[in-house]
Design an enzyme around this catalytic site. Structure first.
Site: not given
Length: 267
Positions: A30, A92-93, A154-155, A157-158, A218, A246
């Site tokens: 994503w 991921s997605l 978001f990056l 969190l990865q 992750d 992740h």
């Protein structure tokens, strides 16, 4: 090795292709794009015809409406109608898309590599291996008011918890807008898809041999989700990379390559 060739077409997926041999399709996560896989392509292209896809609404690919798994799979089926059997690597997605594609087109998708993948991104009473619903809801709210800042968070969190987090985060930040800014509406629709999708009832019917790769740290798709996939898919093996979050194909490249080579070289 053949040079990378872009294959644009109005309304169709953007695909970069390189190399020769059995076809290998790479599907990203994503808010990103296929360019994130660039470090992997040269080695893979020595043995495979590597097709790096920008999913709809990401990178150089136009969006689909409505943004559904079936619509994305239909676009992929159209693009790769003349190529089979395929090995599909989904991260991921992209892993979610790969699972549905393998379920719907078993004659086309012969093997799967699922990286940081899950059948369900949102936690529930009967599914602990996922993010809390409030976390994804917050992303949706913040995306509407602080687009770039939300994507940067978001990056972060990865790579959270990764023992190579700083270098991996720098690589992600460098790649994020390398193919332009994805449309906020497309990202919101893709996020809705992640929230709504639950493939747990489909997984046992996917017969394709699969490699499931997870990072031990992750927090977006915890390793328990990958273990569940490996146990439920009829022909799967599971590799958990210690210290990875992740994005193990960037943060722990040597161990990721070893796992991938062992699977792709298996007869």
């Amino acid at each position: 090795m053949d040079a990378i060739v872009s294959v644009p077409a109005a309304g169709a997926l953007h695909v970069d292709s390189a190399g020769g041999g059995p076809p290998l399709v790479l599907l990203h996560g994503w808010a990103l794009h296929g360019g994130l896989f660039a470090p992997l392509v040269p080695a893979l292209a020595r043995r495979h015809r590597v097709h790096v896809v920008d999913l709809p609404g990401h990178g150089h690919s136009p969006a689909v409406a409505p943004f559904t798994l079936d619509a994305i799979v239909a676009r992929l089926d159209e693009r790769f109608a003349r190529e089979a059997p395929l090995t599909v690597l989904g991260w991921s997605l992209g892993g979610t898309v790969a699972l549905r594609w393998a379920r719907q087109s078993p004659a086309r998708v012969a093997r799967l590599v699922l990286v940081g993948a899950t059948p369900r991104f949102v936690a529930a009473a009967d599914w602990a291996h996922a993010m809390a619903p409030v976390t994804l809801a917050r992303f949706a709210d913040e995306l509407a008011v602080a687009y770039r800042l939300t994507l940067q968070r978001f990056l972060t969190l990865q790579v959270q918890g990764s023992d190579a987090g700083r270098a991996t985060l720098a690589a992600l930040r460098s790649a994020l807008f390398a193919r332009g800014q994805p449309a906020p509406a497309a990202l919101a629709a893709a996020l809705d898809l992640l929230v709504a999708t639950d493939l747990r009832t489909e997984v046992a019917a996917i017969a394709a041999p699969a490699l499931v790769v997870t990072g031990s740290r992750d927090t977006l798709t915890p390793p328990g989700a990958g273990a569940w996939l490996a146990q439920t898919l009829p022909a799967a093996r599971h590799v958990e990379i210690a210290g990875a979050a992740h994005v193990p194909f960037l943060s722990h490249r040597r161990r990721f390559d070893a796992a991938l080579d062992g699977f792709l070289d298996a007869r």
